[in-house]
Design a protein around this motif. Structure first.
Motif, PDB file in Angstrom:
ATOM      1  N   ALA B  46       0.813  -1.210   0.000  1.00 50.39           N
ATOM      2  CA  ALA B  46       0.000   0.000   0.000  1.00 50.39           C
ATOM      3  C   ALA B  46       0.850   1.265   0.000  1.00 50.39           C
ATOM      4  O   ALA B  46       0.543   2.220  -0.711  1.00 50.39           O
ATOM      5  CB  ALA B  46      -0.933  -0.004   1.212  1.00 50.39           C
ATOM      6  N   VAL B  47       1.912   1.297   0.817  1.00 50.44           N
ATOM      7  CA  VAL B  47       2.699   2.539   0.896  1.00 50.44           C
ATOM      8  C   VAL B  47       3.755   2.613  -0.205  1.00 50.44           C
ATOM      9  O   VAL B  47       4.272   3.695  -0.488  1.00 50.44           O
ATOM     10  CB  VAL B  47       3.380   2.739   2.283  1.00 50.44           C
ATOM     11  CG1 VAL B  47       2.339   2.821   3.378  1.00 50.44           C
ATOM     12  CG2 VAL B  47       4.386   1.637   2.566  1.00 50.44           C
ATOM     13  N   ALA B  48       4.059   1.487  -0.819  1.00 51.99           N
ATOM     14  CA  ALA B  48       4.989   1.429  -1.936  1.00 51.99           C
ATOM     15  C   ALA B  48       6.254   2.256  -1.730  1.00 51.99           C
ATOM     16  O   ALA B  48       6.422   3.311  -2.321  1.00 51.99           O
ATOM     17  CB  ALA B  48       4.277   1.878  -3.223  1.00 51.99           C
ATOM     18  N   PRO B  49       7.153   1.789  -0.874  1.00 57.98           N
ATOM     19  CA  PRO B  49       8.423   2.508  -0.703  1.00 57.98           C
ATOM     20  C   PRO B  49       9.235   2.402  -1.993  1.00 57.98           C
ATOM     21  O   PRO B  49       8.967   1.536  -2.823  1.00 57.98           O
ATOM     22  CB  PRO B  49       9.097   1.729   0.436  1.00 57.98           C
ATOM     23  CG  PRO B  49       8.495   0.370   0.388  1.00 57.98           C
ATOM     24  CD  PRO B  49       7.095   0.529  -0.127  1.00 57.98           C
ATOM     25  N   PRO B  50      10.210   3.288  -2.160  1.00 65.62           N
ATOM     26  CA  PRO B  50      11.049   3.164  -3.349  1.00 65.62           C
ATOM     27  C   PRO B  50      11.715   1.782  -3.352  1.00 65.62           C
ATOM     28  O   PRO B  50      12.013   1.245  -2.286  1.00 65.62           O
ATOM     29  CB  PRO B  50      12.086   4.272  -3.181  1.00 65.62           C
ATOM     30  CG  PRO B  50      11.951   4.783  -1.797  1.00 65.62           C
ATOM     31  CD  PRO B  50      10.609   4.398  -1.287  1.00 65.62           C
ATOM     32  N   SER B  51      11.924   1.225  -4.486  1.00 64.95           N
ATOM     33  CA  SER B  51      12.503  -0.121  -4.505  1.00 64.95           C
ATOM     34  C   SER B  51      13.950  -0.088  -4.030  1.00 64.95           C
ATOM     35  O   SER B  51      14.464  -1.070  -3.519  1.00 64.95           O
ATOM     36  CB  SER B  51      12.398  -0.730  -5.906  1.00 64.95           C
ATOM     37  OG  SER B  51      13.048   0.107  -6.822  1.00 64.95           O
ATOM     38  N   LEU B  75      11.649 -12.019   5.743  1.00 69.19           N
ATOM     39  CA  LEU B  75      12.679 -11.481   4.855  1.00 69.19           C
ATOM     40  C   LEU B  75      12.229 -11.546   3.400  1.00 69.19           C
ATOM     41  O   LEU B  75      12.465 -10.619   2.620  1.00 69.19           O
ATOM     42  CB  LEU B  75      13.989 -12.262   5.035  1.00 69.19           C
ATOM     43  CG  LEU B  75      14.634 -12.136   6.434  1.00 69.19           C
ATOM     44  CD1 LEU B  75      15.828 -13.093   6.568  1.00 69.19           C
ATOM     45  CD2 LEU B  75      15.094 -10.700   6.674  1.00 69.19           C
ATOM     46  N   ALA B  76      11.528 -12.624   3.071  1.00 66.36           N
ATOM     47  CA  ALA B  76      11.045 -12.779   1.695  1.00 66.36           C
ATOM     48  C   ALA B  76      10.066 -11.666   1.355  1.00 66.36           C
ATOM     49  O   ALA B  76      10.093 -11.090   0.252  1.00 66.36           O
ATOM     50  CB  ALA B  76      10.391 -14.149   1.525  1.00 66.36           C
ATOM     51  N   VAL B  77       9.191 -11.330   2.332  1.00 64.80           N
ATOM     52  CA  VAL B  77       8.233 -10.239   2.115  1.00 64.80           C
ATOM     53  C   VAL B  77       8.978  -8.939   1.827  1.00 64.80           C
ATOM     54  O   VAL B  77       8.661  -8.214   0.887  1.00 64.80           O
ATOM     55  CB  VAL B  77       7.307 -10.091   3.340  1.00 64.80           C
ATOM     56  CG1 VAL B  77       6.632  -8.727   3.375  1.00 64.80           C
ATOM     57  CG2 VAL B  77       6.267 -11.198   3.356  1.00 64.80           C
ATOM     58  N   LEU B  78      10.002  -8.669   2.649  1.00 68.39           N
ATOM     59  CA  LEU B  78      10.776  -7.438   2.435  1.00 68.39           C
ATOM     60  C   LEU B  78      11.350  -7.397   1.026  1.00 68.39           C
ATOM     61  O   LEU B  78      11.279  -6.386   0.332  1.00 68.39           O
ATOM     62  CB  LEU B  78      11.944  -7.368   3.425  1.00 68.39           C
ATOM     63  CG  LEU B  78      11.635  -6.918   4.855  1.00 68.39           C
ATOM     64  CD1 LEU B  78      12.955  -6.760   5.630  1.00 68.39           C
ATOM     65  CD2 LEU B  78      10.897  -5.584   4.837  1.00 68.39           C
ATOM     66  N   ARG B  79      11.876  -8.524   0.629  1.00 69.34           N
ATOM     67  CA  ARG B  79      12.550  -8.580  -0.676  1.00 69.34           C
ATOM     68  C   ARG B  79      11.589  -8.415  -1.846  1.00 69.34           C
ATOM     69  O   ARG B  79      12.005  -8.000  -2.921  1.00 69.34           O
ATOM     70  CB  ARG B  79      13.343  -9.886  -0.812  1.00 69.34           C
ATOM     71  CG  ARG B  79      14.588  -9.900   0.070  1.00 69.34           C
ATOM     72  CD  ARG B  79      15.351 -11.195  -0.065  1.00 69.34           C
ATOM     73  NE  ARG B  79      15.838 -11.425  -1.425  1.00 69.34           N
ATOM     74  CZ  ARG B  79      16.998 -10.950  -1.885  1.00 69.34           C
ATOM     75  NH1 ARG B  79      17.796 -10.267  -1.088  1.00 69.34           N
ATOM     76  NH2 ARG B  79      17.373 -11.170  -3.137  1.00 69.34           N
ATOM     77  N   THR B  80      10.322  -8.754  -1.632  1.00 69.92           N
ATOM     78  CA  THR B  80       9.386  -8.536  -2.747  1.00 69.92           C
ATOM     79  C   THR B  80       9.134  -7.047  -2.967  1.00 69.92           C
ATOM     80  O   THR B  80       8.714  -6.637  -4.029  1.00 69.92           O
ATOM     81  CB  THR B  80       8.019  -9.224  -2.510  1.00 69.92           C
ATOM     82  OG1 THR B  80       7.518  -8.804  -1.248  1.00 69.92           O
ATOM     83  CG2 THR B  80       8.129 -10.726  -2.548  1.00 69.92           C
ATOM     84  N   HIS B  81       9.370  -6.221  -1.918  1.00 66.56           N
ATOM     85  CA  HIS B  81       9.078  -4.791  -2.071  1.00 66.56           C
ATOM     86  C   HIS B  81      10.319  -3.931  -2.230  1.00 66.56           C
ATOM     87  O   HIS B  81      10.235  -2.818  -2.729  1.00 66.56           O
ATOM     88  CB  HIS B  81       8.271  -4.289  -0.858  1.00 66.56           C
ATOM     89  CG  HIS B  81       6.951  -4.981  -0.732  1.00 66.56           C
ATOM     90  ND1 HIS B  81       5.866  -4.617  -1.480  1.00 66.56           N
ATOM     91  CD2 HIS B  81       6.554  -6.044   0.009  1.00 66.56           C
ATOM     92  CE1 HIS B  81       4.835  -5.416  -1.176  1.00 66.56           C
ATOM     93  NE2 HIS B  81       5.247  -6.295  -0.275  1.00 66.56           N
ATOM     94  N   VAL B  82      11.444  -4.412  -1.748  1.00 70.32           N
ATOM     95  CA  VAL B  82      12.663  -3.597  -1.776  1.00 70.32           C
ATOM     96  C   VAL B  82      13.818  -4.446  -2.298  1.00 70.32           C
ATOM     97  O   VAL B  82      13.971  -5.606  -1.926  1.00 70.32           O
ATOM     98  CB  VAL B  82      12.995  -3.084  -0.352  1.00 70.32           C
ATOM     99  CG1 VAL B  82      14.234  -2.216  -0.370  1.00 70.32           C
ATOM    100  CG2 VAL B  82      11.832  -2.310   0.234  1.00 70.32           C
ATOM    101  N   ALA B 107      19.596 -13.556   7.281  1.00 69.17           N
ATOM    102  CA  ALA B 107      19.588 -12.101   7.149  1.00 69.17           C
ATOM    103  C   ALA B 107      20.644 -11.656   6.137  1.00 69.17           C
ATOM    104  O   ALA B 107      20.378 -10.822   5.264  1.00 69.17           O
ATOM    105  CB  ALA B 107      19.837 -11.456   8.507  1.00 69.17           C
ATOM    106  N   PHE B 108      21.844 -12.224   6.266  1.00 70.19           N
ATOM    107  CA  PHE B 108      22.918 -11.831   5.354  1.00 70.19           C
ATOM    108  C   PHE B 108      22.552 -12.164   3.909  1.00 70.19           C
ATOM    109  O   PHE B 108      22.694 -11.342   3.005  1.00 70.19           O
ATOM    110  CB  PHE B 108      24.230 -12.523   5.749  1.00 70.19           C
ATOM    111  CG  PHE B 108      25.397 -12.027   4.962  1.00 70.19           C
ATOM    112  CD1 PHE B 108      26.061 -10.850   5.331  1.00 70.19           C
ATOM    113  CD2 PHE B 108      25.830 -12.694   3.806  1.00 70.19           C
ATOM    114  CE1 PHE B 108      27.134 -10.365   4.585  1.00 70.19           C
ATOM    115  CE2 PHE B 108      26.897 -12.215   3.052  1.00 70.19           C
ATOM    116  CZ  PHE B 108      27.551 -11.045   3.448  1.00 70.19           C
TER     117      PHE B 108
END
Lengths: 602, 378
Positions: B46-51, B75-82, B107-108
């Motif tokens: 929803a907030v769509a941060p810059p990739s 972590l996978a969720v984070l990676r789909t957006h950034v 994490a690494f």
């Protein structure tokens, strides 16, 4: 003209909260003077503040017509009295306008200090006193015992007491009949020279001053030329009338009647309570009625606007308040710490509190109020005597021969188990025990002679807490006596804060000075440097405290989620700062000034 | 226009520490954590941060509290957006009791290159006092796990000013920390935050505050000792070693824009600052319904922003660049806050050097007094 035999002029006197206003309302309702649904609750207390505090500050009068069991219709004039010690003189004048008084006593609370004082005032005024025991609807009411207390305390036969509930109306009809039977009709001859007693006055925006009076002798007519004896002013009677309870104009009022008088008086201070109205024409003039006094303010304090720019607004506010209360005085005063303000005089502590709250509430003023003090007298080396109403008025000590301080007679009514606590408190405050009166087996009245200065601090609060709220007190000025007084100066980082300096008895200077410093220490926030607090008598330091310098003042963690909250915290501190006064390089919050007011034994 | 940074809040902890006023909850319910991860996905969408934001910071709570499987899906969720691999600085907070070799590696591999470990103390009794769920040895193990996974930029969080603590004791803590060869240190003075158990205990007389003068000595000694060991104090509580300063945090003090996601996370965009609903349930519900989960928000005037810029800016050793503030906000603090500026410089707390306002050696412990002079002039 009403037949004076059918007139009954009376007051209701009671301790605060014993139900005076409720009974008045009930009487108005029973006599159909005011319909129930029209009645604002407690009609006689018409100022918001009075209602909130449960006390009546200004007297009013109201006329009622009552068709009695004997078939006759009587005219009742109920004259309301202020319910507090500060206004004793006004109470006396109201009572002087009556022939009888209902002595109202809460049937669960019993006889309290003001019950006794008011009953004594009624006796002095030679009134017929009708004891009425109120609130018998309460489960813990004990009317028989309280009737005995009344008998013991006031020598009024217990069997005369009428037990009622003003709230539910039970037996209130009997009160009306008792007024007819026990309160004598007024005496006084309408053909005599006019003597009307002024027992109250109020300011009306449209009509100027409205005088409330009792015609004692003679007759007053619309259009008459009259004069006030003590004030020595002449007026033309523009309007007279009865209070029913709204003003109803009449052409004439005779001896025995109670009513109002309007004669184009612009300022309330021109009218003195207790003064006599008579006719202006030399040949018709009567002497003043006995007992006129011009009550003098006994307690003084300074009022300063928190924001110096509000000085003129404060002056206007004080002037406005004075329009309806000529018993307080004010004059401009300058303080190094507080800037420009006013030195105000009051009849007593409650009076002071009421005025202060009115200023803050009705006039929306933000005020710093300095510690109250009583009027002292100093006898100078040249033999003259000078009144000192503020520490700053104190003459050079070298010119002072001796000091005199006001002494009051304090009466405290308390359950017997608290006698010890009261004795200790009173003697700690330089009180001299005089006597004990017993009311029944459980209550006593203790009488002390005490320096007035000792009770204006927080005596009443301390008395209440020492007796778990059971003690009630009253006091009366007795005169001035020699006293060993000193002026204690308070220094903040070597700067004298004149607003905090005070006069007190030498024996308590150390303790009181130290307590003030301790309060200041907790109220003045820490600065980047150490702040020294000192109390001094003359050149001698009698107490000292230090406020440590701040050692560190920086938020440890300040990240994205902290910023708003931490900034708001700092801004909140700044809001507190708005109410600070700068003394030298030290910032003193208003709370520090106020905390000194409540200096006690805590 | 500079892109906003990204902050991700994981609000779970194994225990709520007595001093902690962060938005964290002791949750032992797998369903809540699953819902958190799913809702985070929705909020990010929803907030769509810059990739590729300038920096990414995952904090808490305790991000490593999630069990390995959920940690992996988080972590996978984070990676789909950034695109974490392309972000200049990607930090994750880790607590010794829940970090292990597996999570460090996850994490690494996901792209994290900087780790911030909550050590707080190396004294067993102190750790107990702070309610920490780990012992001193666990800190060393955590650092070793991170190093083994490939992390080359590790920061340690430490606390001083604990009741009864002396400079000598604190120096021992610092030495123990330095022996672990951290790349960055954060040394926080223990603060009695409103609403915490510690503050309640303090108010009720069960916990005494430490001697203030000793605290001040610790504060100053920290800077001196760390300076000698090659760590530069670049902010009130932060010290840059081989890993350099934390760019994400620096961004806060420079009033940069950032997007915060997760329960209670704050965002900032040009003077608007909003904070998400704090409770996990409330936050998740809003996000699931497609509503903005903002709980509170404020919009600052330019003048307020300028005052805040000074308050935050003086925290940095480099000071606050008044000219840059004037250019950025259109309010020149030198003119708008002339009185405050005069007061703080006259008091010897701060100093104007060139375009910047910098705390003096004397003013260092009084950063808030300097900041408040500006804030109260708004």
């Amino acid at each position: 003209m009403t037949d004076t035999r059918l007139i009954r002029n009376f007051s209701i006197v009671a301790h605060v909260d014993h139900g005076k206003s409720t009974l008045a309302d009930r009487l108005l309702e029973l006599t159909l003077t005011v319909e129930k649904r029209q009645m604002k609750e407690q009609l006689l207390d018409d100022m918001e503040l009075e209602r909130e505090r449960g006390i009546t500050i200004k007297a009013r009068a109201v006329a009622m017509r009552y068709k009695a069991a004997d078939g006759q219709t009587y005219l009742f004039n109920l004259i309301d009295t202020p319910g507090h010690v500060d206004f004793n003189y006004e109470v006396q004048k109201s009572l002087q306008a009556c022939e009888g008084a209902l002595l109202l006593v809460d049937a669960s609370q019993g006889v309290e200090a003001q019950t006794v004082v008011n009953a004594l005032l009624a006796e002095q005024a030679q009134l017929a006193v009708v004891p009425v025991l109120n609130k018998i609807d309460l489960p813990h009411a004990r009317p028989e015992q309280v009737a005995t207390e009344v008998e013991d305390a006031l020598c009024i036969p217990a069997e005369d007491a009428i037990a009622i509930s003003a709230k539910t109306g039970v037996n209130c009809e009997q009160v009306l009949e008792a007024i007819v039977a026990l309160v004598p009709p007024p005496v006084g001859n309408p053909d005599n020279k006019l003597q009307a007693l002024i027992f109250d006055a109020a300011y009306d925006d449209y009509r100027g001053v409205v005088i409330y009076m009792r015609v004692k002798e003679g007759t007053i007519r619309k259009g008459d030329s009259v004069r006030t004896v003590a004030a020595g002013k002449a007026y033309e009677v523009l309007e007279i009338g009865r209070l029913a309870p709204r003003m109803v104009a009449e052409n004439v009022l005779h001896a025995g009647e109670v009513g109002y008088l309007i004669c184009n008086i612009k300022q309330l201070e021109d009218v003195k309570i207790g003064d006599t109205v008579t006719h202006e024409k030399e040949a018709l003039r009567a002497p003043a009625l006995a007992g006129f006094k011009d009550p003098k303010p006994m307690v003084f304090c300074g009022f300063y606007p928190t924001n110096t720019a509000d000085f003129d607004d404060l002056r206007k506010s004080l002037e406005k308040l004075r329009i309806n209360d000529s018993s307080f005085s004010f004059e401009p005063e300058t303080s190094d710490a507080l800037g420009f303000g006013f030195r105000c005089g009051f009849l007593g502590l409650l009076h002071m509190e009421v005025i202060q709250q009115r200023l803050e509430r009705e006039q929306d003023m933000d005020l710093v109020q300095t510690a109250p003090n009583v009027t002292y007298r100093v006898v100078l080396t040249d033999g003259t005597e000078k009144e000192v109403r503020s520490p700053s008025e104190m003459p050079d000590p070298a010119r002072i021969e001796s000091y005199r301080e006001p002494i009051v007679e304090v009466r405290i009514v308390v359950p017997t188990e608290h006698i010890g606590a009261v004795m200790k408190l009173a003697t700690d405050r330089r009180g001299i025990y005089e006597k004990t009166d017993y009311y029944g087996s459980q209550r006593v009245m203790l009488t002390f002679a005490m320096p007035f200065s000792e009770i204006i601090f927080d005596f009443h609060d301390r008395l209440k807490s020492a007796t778990r709220g059971f003690a009630t007190m009253d006091y009366e000025l007795r005169g001035f006596e020699d006293a060993d007084l000193v002026k204690v100066r308070i220094l903040v980082s070597t700067n004298e804060v004149d607003a905090l300096s005070f006069l007190c008895h030498r024996t308590v200077a150390d303790t009181r000075g130290r307590k003030i410093l301790q309060k200041l220490r907790t109220e003045i926030p820490r600065h980047l440097f150490e702040v020294a607090l000192q109390a001094a008598v003359g050149g001698k330091i009698i107490a000292r405290e230090n406020i440590r310098a701040l050692s560190k003042n920086v938020t440890a963690k300040c990240y994205g989620g902290d910023i708003t909250r931490k900034r708001k915290l700092l801004e909140k501190q700044k809001k507190g700062k708005k109410r600070m006064k700068q003394v030298g390089n030290v910032e003193i919050p208003q709370a520090a000034f106020l905390s000194v007011l409540s200096t006690g034994d805590d | 226009m500079a892109l906003p940074s990204l902050y991700v809040h994981v609000p779970f902890c194994v225990v709520k520490c007595g001093y902690c006023d962060f938005n964290s909850y002791v949750v032992d319910d797998a369903a809540v954590m699953d819902r958190f991860v799913r809702a985070l996905d929705l909020e990010l969408a929803a907030v769509a941060p810059p990739s590729v934001p300038p920096t990414v910071f995952v904090g808490g709570g305790t991000p490593t509290y999630l069990d390995a499987a959920r940690f992996e899906s988080f972590l996978a969720v984070l990676r789909t957006h950034v695109e974490l691999d392309r972000v200049a600085e990607v930090t994750i907070e880790a607590n010794p009791e829940s970090l292990d070799r597996t999570k460090a590696q996850l994490a690494f591999d996901a792209g994290f290159r900087r780790a911030s470990v909550g050590a707080q103390s190396f004294d067993a009794a102190r750790l107990r006092f702070l309610d920490r769920a780990h012992d001193a040895a666990a800190v060393g193990r955590a650092v070793a796990d991170l190093r083994a996974a490939g992390f080359e930029n590790i920061s340690l969080d430490l606390m001083f000013g604990l009741p009864g603590q002396t400079v000598a004791e604190w120096e021992r803590d610092l030495e123990t920390a330095l022996a672990l060869e951290p790349d960055h240190l954060s040394c926080y003075h223990l603060t009695f935050e409103p609403g915490t158990r510690l503050t309640r205990d303090h108010r009720q007389g069960r916990v005494a505050a430490n001697d203030e003068d000793e605290d001040k000595r610790m504060f100053l000694r920290t800077r001196e000792l760390l300076h000698a060991r090659g760590f530069e104090a670049y902010e009130v509580s932060n010290f840059a070693g081989p890993g350099g300063p934390c760019r994400h945090n620096d961004h806060y003090w420079l009033q940069g824009d950032y997007i915060g996601v997760g329960p209670g996370a704050s965002s900032h965009a040009g003077g608007w600052r909003g904070t998400n609903l704090k409770a996990v349930e409330a936050w998740a519900q809003a996000v699931e319904r497609g509503l903005p989960p903002t709980g509170e928000a404020e919009t600052l005037t330019r003048r307020q922003r300028a005052a805040e810029a000074v308050w935050l800016g003086v925290r940095r050793t480099a000071g606050v660049d008044l000219v840059a503030v004037a250019r950025r906000l259109g309010v020149d603090p030198r003119a708008a806050f002339e009185g405050a500026l005069r007061r703080v410089t006259a008091a010897g707390l701060a100093l104007c050097t060139g375009d910047s306002l910098v705390l003096t050696e004397e003013g260092l412990p009084f950063g808030d007094a300097v900041g408040t002079a500006f804030l109260e002039d708004v």
